[in-house]
Design a protein around this motif. Structure first.
Motif, PDB file in Angstrom:
ATOM      1  N   GLN A 132      -5.855   2.756   6.736  1.00  0.00           N
ATOM      2  CA  GLN A 132      -6.398   3.318   5.502  1.00  0.00           C
ATOM      3  C   GLN A 132      -7.604   4.204   5.797  1.00  0.00           C
ATOM      4  O   GLN A 132      -7.754   5.289   5.226  1.00  0.00           O
ATOM      5  CB  GLN A 132      -6.803   2.204   4.529  1.00  0.00           C
ATOM      6  CG  GLN A 132      -7.271   2.751   3.182  1.00  0.00           C
ATOM      7  CD  GLN A 132      -7.890   1.680   2.299  1.00  0.00           C
ATOM      8  OE1 GLN A 132      -8.446   0.708   2.805  1.00  0.00           O
ATOM      9  NE2 GLN A 132      -7.801   1.856   0.997  1.00  0.00           N
ATOM     10  N   ARG A 133      -8.458   3.757   6.716  1.00  0.00           N
ATOM     11  CA  ARG A 133      -9.647   4.530   7.081  1.00  0.00           C
ATOM     12  C   ARG A 133      -9.260   5.875   7.697  1.00  0.00           C
ATOM     13  O   ARG A 133      -9.833   6.922   7.369  1.00  0.00           O
ATOM     14  CB  ARG A 133     -10.489   3.714   8.061  1.00  0.00           C
ATOM     15  CG  ARG A 133     -11.850   4.333   8.391  1.00  0.00           C
ATOM     16  CD  ARG A 133     -12.514   3.525   9.487  1.00  0.00           C
ATOM     17  NE  ARG A 133     -12.621   2.128   9.125  1.00  0.00           N
ATOM     18  CZ  ARG A 133     -12.443   1.127   9.964  1.00  0.00           C
ATOM     19  NH1 ARG A 133     -12.111   1.362  11.226  1.00  0.00           N
ATOM     20  NH2 ARG A 133     -12.580  -0.117   9.556  1.00  0.00           N
ATOM     21  N   LEU A 138     -12.622  -7.578   2.444  1.00  0.00           N
ATOM     22  CA  LEU A 138     -12.304  -7.728   3.852  1.00  0.00           C
ATOM     23  C   LEU A 138     -11.570  -9.043   4.058  1.00  0.00           C
ATOM     24  O   LEU A 138     -12.052 -10.102   3.657  1.00  0.00           O
ATOM     25  CB  LEU A 138     -13.590  -7.713   4.686  1.00  0.00           C
ATOM     26  CG  LEU A 138     -13.413  -7.714   6.207  1.00  0.00           C
ATOM     27  CD1 LEU A 138     -12.794  -6.398   6.660  1.00  0.00           C
ATOM     28  CD2 LEU A 138     -14.755  -7.938   6.904  1.00  0.00           C
ATOM     29  N   GLU A 191      -7.492   6.448  -2.907  1.00  0.00           N
ATOM     30  CA  GLU A 191      -7.722   5.595  -1.747  1.00  0.00           C
ATOM     31  C   GLU A 191      -9.098   4.934  -1.815  1.00  0.00           C
ATOM     32  O   GLU A 191      -9.263   3.781  -1.413  1.00  0.00           O
ATOM     33  CB  GLU A 191      -7.593   6.410  -0.460  1.00  0.00           C
ATOM     34  CG  GLU A 191      -6.177   6.827  -0.125  1.00  0.00           C
ATOM     35  CD  GLU A 191      -5.276   5.657   0.207  1.00  0.00           C
ATOM     36  OE1 GLU A 191      -5.738   4.723   0.893  1.00  0.00           O
ATOM     37  OE2 GLU A 191      -4.110   5.669  -0.211  1.00  0.00           O
ATOM     38  N   GLY A 192     -10.078   5.684  -2.320  1.00  0.00           N
ATOM     39  CA  GLY A 192     -11.407   5.108  -2.457  1.00  0.00           C
ATOM     40  C   GLY A 192     -11.437   3.953  -3.435  1.00  0.00           C
ATOM     41  O   GLY A 192     -12.095   2.932  -3.201  1.00  0.00           O
ATOM     42  N   GLN A 218      -7.811   8.246   5.008  1.00  0.00           N
ATOM     43  CA  GLN A 218      -8.853   8.865   4.204  1.00  0.00           C
ATOM     44  C   GLN A 218      -9.543   9.994   4.967  1.00  0.00           C
ATOM     45  O   GLN A 218      -9.832  11.046   4.398  1.00  0.00           O
ATOM     46  CB  GLN A 218      -9.884   7.815   3.780  1.00  0.00           C
ATOM     47  CG  GLN A 218      -9.400   6.866   2.694  1.00  0.00           C
ATOM     48  CD  GLN A 218     -10.479   5.877   2.285  1.00  0.00           C
ATOM     49  OE1 GLN A 218     -10.758   4.919   2.994  1.00  0.00           O
ATOM     50  NE2 GLN A 218     -11.086   6.115   1.143  1.00  0.00           N
ATOM     51  N   ARG A 222       0.830  -1.201   0.000  1.00  0.00           N
ATOM     52  CA  ARG A 222       0.000   0.000   0.000  1.00  0.00           C
ATOM     53  C   ARG A 222       0.867   1.254   0.000  1.00  0.00           C
ATOM     54  O   ARG A 222       0.553   2.242  -0.652  1.00  0.00           O
ATOM     55  CB  ARG A 222      -0.929   0.001   1.214  1.00  0.00           C
ATOM     56  CG  ARG A 222      -1.759   1.283   1.361  1.00  0.00           C
ATOM     57  CD  ARG A 222      -2.895   1.099   2.329  1.00  0.00           C
ATOM     58  NE  ARG A 222      -3.886   0.215   1.777  1.00  0.00           N
ATOM     59  CZ  ARG A 222      -4.755  -0.471   2.507  1.00  0.00           C
ATOM     60  NH1 ARG A 222      -4.729  -0.388   3.815  1.00  0.00           N
ATOM     61  NH2 ARG A 222      -5.641  -1.253   1.936  1.00  0.00           N
ATOM     62  N   GLU A 250     -10.522  -3.857  -2.713  1.00  0.00           N
ATOM     63  CA  GLU A 250     -10.052  -4.765  -1.679  1.00  0.00           C
ATOM     64  C   GLU A 250     -11.226  -5.409  -0.950  1.00  0.00           C
ATOM     65  O   GLU A 250     -12.208  -4.748  -0.638  1.00  0.00           O
ATOM     66  CB  GLU A 250      -9.165  -4.019  -0.658  1.00  0.00           C
ATOM     67  CG  GLU A 250      -7.820  -3.598  -1.203  1.00  0.00           C
ATOM     68  CD  GLU A 250      -6.972  -2.915  -0.145  1.00  0.00           C
ATOM     69  OE1 GLU A 250      -7.494  -2.657   0.959  1.00  0.00           O
ATOM     70  OE2 GLU A 250      -5.797  -2.643  -0.422  1.00  0.00           O
ATOM     71  N   ILE A 255      -6.406  -2.045   7.784  1.00  0.00           N
ATOM     72  CA  ILE A 255      -7.716  -1.499   7.421  1.00  0.00           C
ATOM     73  C   ILE A 255      -7.961  -0.177   8.132  1.00  0.00           C
ATOM     74  O   ILE A 255      -8.411   0.803   7.534  1.00  0.00           O
ATOM     75  CB  ILE A 255      -8.826  -2.514   7.774  1.00  0.00           C
ATOM     76  CG1 ILE A 255      -8.692  -3.768   6.916  1.00  0.00           C
ATOM     77  CG2 ILE A 255     -10.207  -1.889   7.603  1.00  0.00           C
ATOM     78  CD1 ILE A 255      -9.618  -4.890   7.320  1.00  0.00           C
ATOM     79  N   LYS A 256      -7.670  -0.136   9.420  1.00  0.00           N
ATOM     80  CA  LYS A 256      -7.893   1.095  10.190  1.00  0.00           C
ATOM     81  C   LYS A 256      -6.987   2.219   9.716  1.00  0.00           C
ATOM     82  O   LYS A 256      -7.419   3.378   9.619  1.00  0.00           O
ATOM     83  CB  LYS A 256      -7.672   0.834  11.681  1.00  0.00           C
ATOM     84  CG  LYS A 256      -7.837   2.104  12.538  1.00  0.00           C
ATOM     85  CD  LYS A 256      -7.788   1.820  14.010  1.00  0.00           C
ATOM     86  CE  LYS A 256      -7.810   3.124  14.818  1.00  0.00           C
ATOM     87  NZ  LYS A 256      -9.032   3.929  14.570  1.00  0.00           N
ATOM     88  N   LYS A 262      -9.909   0.941  -1.826  1.00  0.00           N
ATOM     89  CA  LYS A 262     -10.827   0.332  -0.864  1.00  0.00           C
ATOM     90  C   LYS A 262     -11.891  -0.488  -1.577  1.00  0.00           C
ATOM     91  O   LYS A 262     -12.282  -1.566  -1.113  1.00  0.00           O
ATOM     92  CB  LYS A 262     -11.471   1.422  -0.011  1.00  0.00           C
ATOM     93  CG  LYS A 262     -12.346   0.895   1.114  1.00  0.00           C
ATOM     94  CD  LYS A 262     -12.865   2.020   1.971  1.00  0.00           C
ATOM     95  CE  LYS A 262     -13.736   1.483   3.112  1.00  0.00           C
ATOM     96  NZ  LYS A 262     -14.257   2.589   3.960  1.00  0.00           N
ATOM     97  N   GLU A 263     -12.381   0.036  -2.711  1.00  0.00           N
ATOM     98  CA  GLU A 263     -13.410  -0.685  -3.458  1.00  0.00           C
ATOM     99  C   GLU A 263     -12.881  -1.998  -4.016  1.00  0.00           C
ATOM    100  O   GLU A 263     -13.618  -2.984  -4.103  1.00  0.00           O
ATOM    101  CB  GLU A 263     -13.935   0.194  -4.596  1.00  0.00           C
ATOM    102  CG  GLU A 263     -14.762   1.384  -4.122  1.00  0.00           C
ATOM    103  CD  GLU A 263     -15.206   2.260  -5.278  1.00  0.00           C
ATOM    104  OE1 GLU A 263     -14.828   1.923  -6.437  1.00  0.00           O
ATOM    105  OE2 GLU A 263     -15.901   3.254  -5.046  1.00  0.00           O
TER     106      GLU A 263
END
Length: 294
Positions: free
Chosen positions: A278-279, A88, A79-80, A282, A5, A86, A275-276, A83-84
């Protein structure tokens, strides 16, 4: 996962630096609309100079603000899209659905907290995404090694195009990357009996215990304030875990496993941290863009 990433983020930034430089150069070459023709009369040299300077400063500030806002919007879109694309991770999905731990993840905070009850005990596991920022892999970003590889390829006549080289580098990083070691602060507390405080690492799917402490005051085990953290330093908590009898170490590790400090947790933590992160990244991009646009 983390290093890939980071590569994906840094690549578009390199391109953006080039485009930003070109944009600045083109703006510098373009004659300013504030520069008056040679035939226009000047009422006052001092007034004209002050007026031109202030207007130029305002114009440049507006241009930089607009450029920064556009770049932030590009990063948000990038980044969006990541995320789309990837899914979970199964480790995260399975842990959240089947684990006895309850997850507390506060937006804007670095720490993530897992809690559960076990008989009369309260068990807390805390980890932080700050470990991702502080992690420095030894070999992925070794510039000297990368330079040596390029020289060898050139000597052997096997250098390919730049696009192919970048694709090969990403593949090598993906194949060789190791999960980021994540620090865990584990507290096992009993009413009126104090608390055990275990410092451990979640690494390569294993829980590695580093220290196994005991505090009569459970507040010292949590160390939620600077005052309690300082007070804990004055208390003898116990010897380093590695200095204990090996059989005792094994039994203590089994003690933790029985309370949910297992391989599943060791796999979950690094994946959830990614995951966190990246959140939070953003959210940071959005907050900065909203501030610049205000």
């Amino acid at each position: 996962m983390m290093s890939l990433r980071a590569v994906a983020r840094s690549a578009p930034r390199t391109i953006s630096r080039l485009s930003s430089t070109a944009l600045r150069q083109s703006r510098a070459a373009r004659p300013s609309s504030l520069v008056k023709p040679s035939w226009a009369p000047l009422r006052s040299t001092q007034f004209a100079s002050a007026f031109s300077t202030s207007q130029l400063r305002q114009g440049r500030a507006a241009e930089v603000d607009e450029e920064l806002s556009l770049k932030l919007e590009t990063e948000l879109q990038f980044e969006g899209e990541m995320k789309e694309n990837e899914q979970l991770p199964a480790s995260v999905k399975d842990f959240l659905e089947n684990s006895p731990f309850e997850l507390k993840d506060t937006p804007g905070k670095e720490d993530v907290i897992l809690t559960r009850k076990f008989a009369n005990e309260t068990i807390t596991v805390t980890f932080s995404i700050s470990d991702l920022a502080n992690y420095e892999p030894d070999d992925v970003y070794n510039e000297d090694a990368a330079l040596g590889d390029e020289e060898i390829e050139a000597a052997e006549g096997q250098r390919s195009s730049q696009a192919e080289s970048e694709e090969r580098l990403e593949d090598e990083i993906d194949e060789n990357e190791a999960p980021v070691p994540c620090r865990l602060n584990i507290v096992v507390e009993k009413p009126g009996k104090g608390a055990l405080n275990v410092e451990a690492l979640a690494q390569d799917g294993h829980i590695i215990v580093e220290n196994f402490y005991y505090f009569k005051d459970p507040k010292l085990a949590h160390g939620e304030t600077a005052e309690t953290a300082h007070a804990a330093q004055d208390v003898y908590p116990g010897p380093p875990f590695g200095s204990l009898d090996e059989d005792l170490q094994v039994i203590m590790e089994r003690y933790l496993e029985e309370r949910g400090i297992t391989q599943a947790l060791a796999v979950f933590v690094p994946d959830y941290m990614d995951i966190k992160e990246q959140r939070e990244y953003q959210a940071w991009l959005k907050d900065v863009k909203d501030f610049v646009d205000a």
